[in-house]
Design a protein around this motif. Sequence first.
Motif, PDB file in Angstrom:
ATOM      1  N   TRP A 363      -6.797  11.095  -2.513  1.00  9.85           N
ATOM      2  CA  TRP A 363      -7.306  11.620  -3.782  1.00  9.85           C
ATOM      3  C   TRP A 363      -7.906  13.007  -3.618  1.00  9.85           C
ATOM      4  O   TRP A 363      -7.988  13.774  -4.578  1.00  9.85           O
ATOM      5  CB  TRP A 363      -8.363  10.676  -4.355  1.00  9.85           C
ATOM      6  N   LYS A 364      -8.306  13.364  -2.409  1.00 12.56           N
ATOM      7  CA  LYS A 364      -8.968  14.646  -2.174  1.00 12.56           C
ATOM      8  C   LYS A 364      -7.955  15.778  -2.008  1.00 12.56           C
ATOM      9  O   LYS A 364      -8.036  16.812  -2.664  1.00 12.56           O
ATOM     10  CB  LYS A 364      -9.851  14.536  -0.927  1.00 12.56           C
ATOM     11  N   CYS A 365      -6.994  15.578  -1.110  1.00  9.33           N
ATOM     12  CA  CYS A 365      -6.029  16.645  -0.814  1.00  9.33           C
ATOM     13  C   CYS A 365      -4.688  16.409  -1.491  1.00  9.33           C
ATOM     14  O   CYS A 365      -3.757  17.191  -1.302  1.00  9.33           O
ATOM     15  CB  CYS A 365      -5.837  16.785   0.691  1.00  9.33           C
ATOM     16  N   HIS A 366      -4.561  15.316  -2.242  1.00 11.43           N
ATOM     17  CA  HIS A 366      -3.335  14.982  -2.981  1.00 11.43           C
ATOM     18  C   HIS A 366      -2.118  14.916  -2.067  1.00 11.43           C
ATOM     19  O   HIS A 366      -1.007  15.311  -2.450  1.00 11.43           O
ATOM     20  CB  HIS A 366      -3.096  15.982  -4.110  1.00 11.43           C
ATOM     21  N   GLY A 367      -2.342  14.419  -0.848  1.00 13.37           N
ATOM     22  CA  GLY A 367      -1.236  14.184   0.064  1.00 13.37           C
ATOM     23  C   GLY A 367      -0.906  15.325   1.000  1.00 13.37           C
ATOM     24  O   GLY A 367      -0.023  15.190   1.850  1.00 13.37           O
ATOM     25  N   HIS A 368      -1.616  16.466   0.888  1.00 12.02           N
ATOM     26  CA  HIS A 368      -1.289  17.621   1.728  1.00 12.02           C
ATOM     27  C   HIS A 368      -1.930  17.560   3.110  1.00 12.02           C
ATOM     28  O   HIS A 368      -1.473  18.225   4.038  1.00 12.02           O
ATOM     29  CB  HIS A 368      -1.716  18.917   1.028  1.00 12.02           C
ATOM     30  N   GLY A 369      -3.014  16.828   3.241  1.00  6.32           N
ATOM     31  CA  GLY A 369      -3.686  16.725   4.527  1.00  6.32           C
ATOM     32  C   GLY A 369      -4.661  17.844   4.820  1.00  6.32           C
ATOM     33  O   GLY A 369      -5.356  17.822   5.835  1.00  6.32           O
ATOM     34  N   LYS A 370      -4.713  18.834   3.932  1.00  2.66           N
ATOM     35  CA  LYS A 370      -5.628  19.966   4.119  1.00  2.66           C
ATOM     36  C   LYS A 370      -6.393  20.246   2.836  1.00  2.66           C
ATOM     37  O   LYS A 370      -5.968  19.860   1.745  1.00  2.66           O
ATOM     38  CB  LYS A 370      -4.845  21.219   4.543  1.00  2.66           C
ATOM     39  N   ASP A 378      -3.786  27.205  -2.769  1.00  2.00           N
ATOM     40  CA  ASP A 378      -2.899  26.233  -2.141  1.00  2.00           C
ATOM     41  C   ASP A 378      -3.713  25.408  -1.144  1.00  2.00           C
ATOM     42  O   ASP A 378      -4.852  25.759  -0.792  1.00  2.00           O
ATOM     43  CB  ASP A 378      -1.756  26.955  -1.415  1.00  2.00           C
ATOM     44  N   TYR A 379      -3.105  24.325  -0.663  1.00  2.00           N
ATOM     45  CA  TYR A 379      -3.781  23.443   0.292  1.00  2.00           C
ATOM     46  C   TYR A 379      -3.543  23.959   1.708  1.00  2.00           C
ATOM     47  O   TYR A 379      -2.761  23.397   2.482  1.00  2.00           O
ATOM     48  CB  TYR A 379      -3.266  22.011   0.131  1.00  2.00           C
ATOM     49  N   THR A 380      -4.218  25.049   2.034  1.00  2.00           N
ATOM     50  CA  THR A 380      -4.036  25.701   3.331  1.00  2.00           C
ATOM     51  C   THR A 380      -5.328  25.750   4.136  1.00  2.00           C
ATOM     52  O   THR A 380      -5.394  26.442   5.153  1.00  2.00           O
ATOM     53  CB  THR A 380      -3.519  27.137   3.124  1.00  2.00           C
ATOM     54  N   GLY A 381      -6.342  25.017   3.709  1.00  2.00           N
ATOM     55  CA  GLY A 381      -7.637  25.050   4.380  1.00  2.00           C
ATOM     56  C   GLY A 381      -7.687  24.159   5.607  1.00  2.00           C
ATOM     57  O   GLY A 381      -6.666  23.792   6.199  1.00  2.00           O
ATOM     58  N   CYS A 387      -8.968  11.953   4.555  1.00  2.23           N
ATOM     59  CA  CYS A 387      -7.822  11.260   5.169  1.00  2.23           C
ATOM     60  C   CYS A 387      -7.554  11.702   6.598  1.00  2.23           C
ATOM     61  O   CYS A 387      -6.572  11.252   7.210  1.00  2.23           O
ATOM     62  CB  CYS A 387      -6.570  11.470   4.326  1.00  2.23           C
ATOM     63  N   ASN A 388      -8.413  12.595   7.124  1.00  2.00           N
ATOM     64  CA  ASN A 388      -8.235  13.104   8.489  1.00  2.00           C
ATOM     65  C   ASN A 388      -6.859  13.729   8.701  1.00  2.00           C
ATOM     66  O   ASN A 388      -6.260  13.625   9.773  1.00  2.00           O
ATOM     67  CB  ASN A 388      -8.454  11.982   9.516  1.00  2.00           C
ATOM     68  N   GLY A 389      -6.369  14.375   7.672  1.00  4.69           N
ATOM     69  CA  GLY A 389      -5.111  15.093   7.777  1.00  4.69           C
ATOM     70  C   GLY A 389      -3.870  14.257   7.571  1.00  4.69           C
ATOM     71  O   GLY A 389      -2.756  14.781   7.639  1.00  4.69           O
ATOM     72  N   LEU A 390      -4.024  12.961   7.292  1.00  2.00           N
ATOM     73  CA  LEU A 390      -2.864  12.084   7.143  1.00  2.00           C
ATOM     74  C   LEU A 390      -2.168  12.250   5.800  1.00  2.00           C
ATOM     75  O   LEU A 390      -0.980  11.958   5.667  1.00  2.00           O
ATOM     76  CB  LEU A 390      -3.287  10.623   7.323  1.00  2.00           C
ATOM     77  N   GLY A 391      -2.904  12.672   4.784  1.00  4.00           N
ATOM     78  CA  GLY A 391      -2.335  12.777   3.445  1.00  4.00           C
ATOM     79  C   GLY A 391      -2.413  11.498   2.649  1.00  4.00           C
ATOM     80  O   GLY A 391      -2.191  11.493   1.450  1.00  4.00           O
ATOM     81  N   THR A 392      -2.694  10.377   3.318  1.00 12.50           N
ATOM     82  CA  THR A 392      -2.875   9.091   2.643  1.00 12.50           C
ATOM     83  C   THR A 392      -4.175   8.468   3.133  1.00 12.50           C
ATOM     84  O   THR A 392      -4.717   8.859   4.168  1.00 12.50           O
ATOM     85  CB  THR A 392      -1.722   8.120   2.939  1.00 12.50           C
ATOM     86  N   ARG A 393      -4.648   7.522   2.376  1.00 13.01           N
ATOM     87  CA  ARG A 393      -5.860   6.801   2.762  1.00 13.01           C
ATOM     88  C   ARG A 393      -5.473   5.356   3.024  1.00 13.01           C
ATOM     89  O   ARG A 393      -5.461   4.527   2.108  1.00 13.01           O
ATOM     90  CB  ARG A 393      -6.907   6.884   1.637  1.00 13.01           C
ATOM     91  N   PRO A 394      -5.102   5.017   4.261  1.00 13.97           N
ATOM     92  CA  PRO A 394      -4.620   3.661   4.533  1.00 13.97           C
ATOM     93  C   PRO A 394      -5.701   2.614   4.351  1.00 13.97           C
ATOM     94  O   PRO A 394      -6.890   2.888   4.489  1.00 13.97           O
ATOM     95  CB  PRO A 394      -4.161   3.734   5.993  1.00 13.97           C
ATOM     96  N   ALA A 395      -5.271   1.410   4.031  1.00 18.34           N
ATOM     97  CA  ALA A 395      -6.206   0.313   3.830  1.00 18.34           C
ATOM     98  C   ALA A 395      -6.758  -0.157   5.172  1.00 18.34           C
ATOM     99  O   ALA A 395      -6.080  -0.126   6.193  1.00 18.34           O
ATOM    100  CB  ALA A 395      -5.506  -0.844   3.117  1.00 18.34           C
ATOM    101  N   SER A 396      -8.007  -0.603   5.148  1.00 20.10           N
ATOM    102  CA  SER A 396      -8.631  -1.139   6.356  1.00 20.10           C
ATOM    103  C   SER A 396      -8.083  -2.535   6.649  1.00 20.10           C
ATOM    104  O   SER A 396      -7.479  -3.181   5.787  1.00 20.10           O
ATOM    105  CB  SER A 396     -10.146  -1.214   6.173  1.00 20.10           C
ATOM    106  N   GLN A 397      -8.313  -3.016   7.873  1.00 27.80           N
ATOM    107  CA  GLN A 397      -7.867  -4.353   8.233  1.00 27.80           C
ATOM    108  C   GLN A 397      -8.528  -5.396   7.341  1.00 27.80           C
ATOM    109  O   GLN A 397      -7.894  -6.360   6.915  1.00 27.80           O
ATOM    110  CB  GLN A 397      -8.184  -4.636   9.704  1.00 27.80           C
ATOM    111  N   ARG A 398      -9.802  -5.211   7.039  1.00 30.75           N
ATOM    112  CA  ARG A 398     -10.509  -6.155   6.180  1.00 30.75           C
ATOM    113  C   ARG A 398      -9.898  -6.185   4.783  1.00 30.75           C
ATOM    114  O   ARG A 398      -9.724  -7.251   4.184  1.00 30.75           O
ATOM    115  CB  ARG A 398     -11.985  -5.776   6.091  1.00 30.75           C
ATOM    116  N   SER A 399      -9.542  -5.008   4.267  1.00 34.24           N
ATOM    117  CA  SER A 399      -8.929  -4.948   2.948  1.00 34.24           C
ATOM    118  C   SER A 399      -7.575  -5.654   2.949  1.00 34.24           C
ATOM    119  O   SER A 399      -7.233  -6.376   2.004  1.00 34.24           O
ATOM    120  CB  SER A 399      -8.757  -3.491   2.506  1.00 34.24           C
ATOM    121  N   LEU A 400      -6.800  -5.462   4.008  1.00 31.28           N
ATOM    122  CA  LEU A 400      -5.510  -6.128   4.114  1.00 31.28           C
ATOM    123  C   LEU A 400      -5.683  -7.644   4.129  1.00 31.28           C
ATOM    124  O   LEU A 400      -4.935  -8.378   3.477  1.00 31.28           O
ATOM    125  CB  LEU A 400      -4.780  -5.673   5.376  1.00 31.28           C
TER     126      LEU A 400
END
Length: 775
Positions: A363-370, A378-381, A387-400
């Motif tokens: 939600w922060k970088c809209h998938g750009h990772g920056k 642009d997303y060049t920062g 998301c630590n640069g991943l571009g997605t926010r994966p679910a935690s093990q507990r959430s799964l």
Amino acid sequence: MERRELQTIRLRDGRWLRFRIDGPVQLLDESASRNSIPVIFAFHAMFLSGGSLLQRSPPKDYIVVCMNRPGYHGSSPVTIGEYDYKDFSRDVEELADHLGIVKFSAVGHSSGGPNALACASYLKDRVLSVAIMAGDPEYAEDAAKEKIVNGEKRKEASASHGSDHGQETTSSQDPDDFEGNVTTWKDWFLGCCLPNVMRFVPIIQVTNGLKNDFYLERRRYTFRTEEIVQPSIVVLGDQDSIQPNEIGIKVHHRLPNSKLIILKGVGHNQLVRDNILDMVFRRVIELQRSNISPPVPQGLLKTLVDNRGDTEINQEIGCEAPSEQAQYVLEKPLVTISSSGEKTTKKYVISSHSGTSPLPPCWKCHGHGKKYEKSTKDYTGSVCAVCNGLGTRPASQRSLEQSQQPGVIQPLRGYPISHPLIKFFPDKFAHPRAFQSVESVPEHLLPRVGELVASLGPSDWRIYQLQNGNKLTVDDFICAYVAAQEMLQRGWSPAQNIETSHGQPLLGGVSVQEAASLLTNAKADDAGASFSHADLGTGCGSVLMMLAWAFMGQIRSVGVEAQDVSFGCLKRGVKWNTGSDGSHLHDLIRIQKGDLRTWDGDDIIKAPYPLITGTPPYFPLDSFVASQNHEQKIRCRIPTRGGASDYIRTAARLLKETDENATDGGGVFCMVEAAFEKASDAVSGTAKECGMKIERRLDVITREGLPPRFSCWVMTKPRITHGTRDGEDENQLPSFPIETMTLRNADLSRTKQYSAAMECMGWVDFETHDKSAKV
């Protein structure tokens, strides 16, 4: 219910519909795997049956529902000229309800293509993605009105998968009434001659279905293809001599969110080969979550044509199963908990919201990772901290793990025997009681995998929530409580003349049945008999339903919610508590799916509203790091679709104005927001901008000694007179009283103020009463 077995259901109008289910397990087997399984509804071509879309070996990780479309192979005929694509969509919806399937993908081959598009249009809240395999276009719309038939549709009948046989049925419609549609000799043969010939071939029951397909395909659709928003693919074979590729490409161009796949060396009927069917089914499953394409069967080249350009990508890769489960699936037996706390297992087919939490773009970088840089626009920062640069926010093990837990109905505790109010309510619950009892829950109200049917708070009313999603929290309660107090000050009194142990009036209205009768029979000119209420960003319905309980018989409420998953929970919660799902004309609580920022109120419970409530997401967008939970929870915490200012602007449009000379107090808007200076300044500024007057602010302290965590704002909308609003000084900054409410003492026990508010709203403070009593 065995897989691949030909089955029949009776539809709403008495017609019969035949279908097969193909999948990895016996669907009602108690010992079946409880893993989530994606569901696909597949629609066959002209002449063929649902059996043409069955693979030789059942799929191991998804389920396909193959129906014999009306008029084909034992499914009842329809009246040609009356039955249309909307009716077909209703048939599919009825079959899905029969199987307990809520969300699914739609796939159509040849003449089944328009039927898949119809489902995407009319069942937009249920169909997640679409695949069209050499589907017919809308001939009446496109320039290419002639369907080129080489060897006609007889080739389809000789495909490698057979038809289902049974007793021949005929339609009451005159089968020769097609002169207005015949434009070429091929049309004449397909629409007039061939169906009449097939009437004398009793083992092939296609006459009515063929004529209906021919009729519908040559008329304008009852829906618009351009308005189908679900992700879709159009699959063609470059050796198709029955449906030329240029026709399929027209369908692709009309779909706004479509990809085109052209398979090398494949003809029309070869599209239903096992390896191609498996690829298409996996593709639509993947489209439910993202735009990442699943592999194409080994040895085939695929051509992807993006709507935004003409770039072609050719690749050759092996066929593997998707690495993750689909968002909406078919499920197995479910554990419920009765009011006595006893666990029971029910055996039935039902669907779940999520086998796993979705992986949306961050939600922060809209998938750009920056980070976004204003200087470059642009997303060049630097690397995105969310998301630590991943571009997605994966679910935690507990959430799964939570998302895969069996659905649960929590047992409720009524008033303990030591509670002072037990003498008024020997059944242990304040009135009004919920419409639905836990002892006789119908299957459509049972929780799905990953869901929790919890206590709403007042009496035995319920709220549906995701186990890894957003939950009812204290800010919801405070908003409802403050709103209730405001309406009490405006002369609305509780139906029951009972005082709580703290000396406050106990809220709560008449029974749901009495309320329906009162509001239905109220005279049109009796405006003082009830008041209307709008809840913005309703979510799963906590504030909406708490206030409906508090003033039942005097209030008609409407809620608006944008998220699909929250709206689904809301709809069933309203159904449990009031007996109706909020979609009908005279429902006590009505609900609408939409964006509050553009919402103009309900057509039935109309604006302006004497009461508006809202609990916007208030964690700061620029600093909050979202937890690794379901996306629904993230959107309820951070303002990705509008924050407090948007709620105020909508309230300003829809709130009843206050006239200082009137006696009814006018309308009131109650809203929560984070209690820090930046947020307070934004609320004050937006309120002034919108002509709203801040009457007071309640700062809520969660524990003694801590700073306020959030605030509940109370606003009115003064009437404009002579260019200014009543009582408004353009040059004076808004001033208002600020009150505080502390929820817990330093030792974490509840304060008397909080306990009193709970009892007033029909809640029970079990910390101060006997906890051992259970229903």
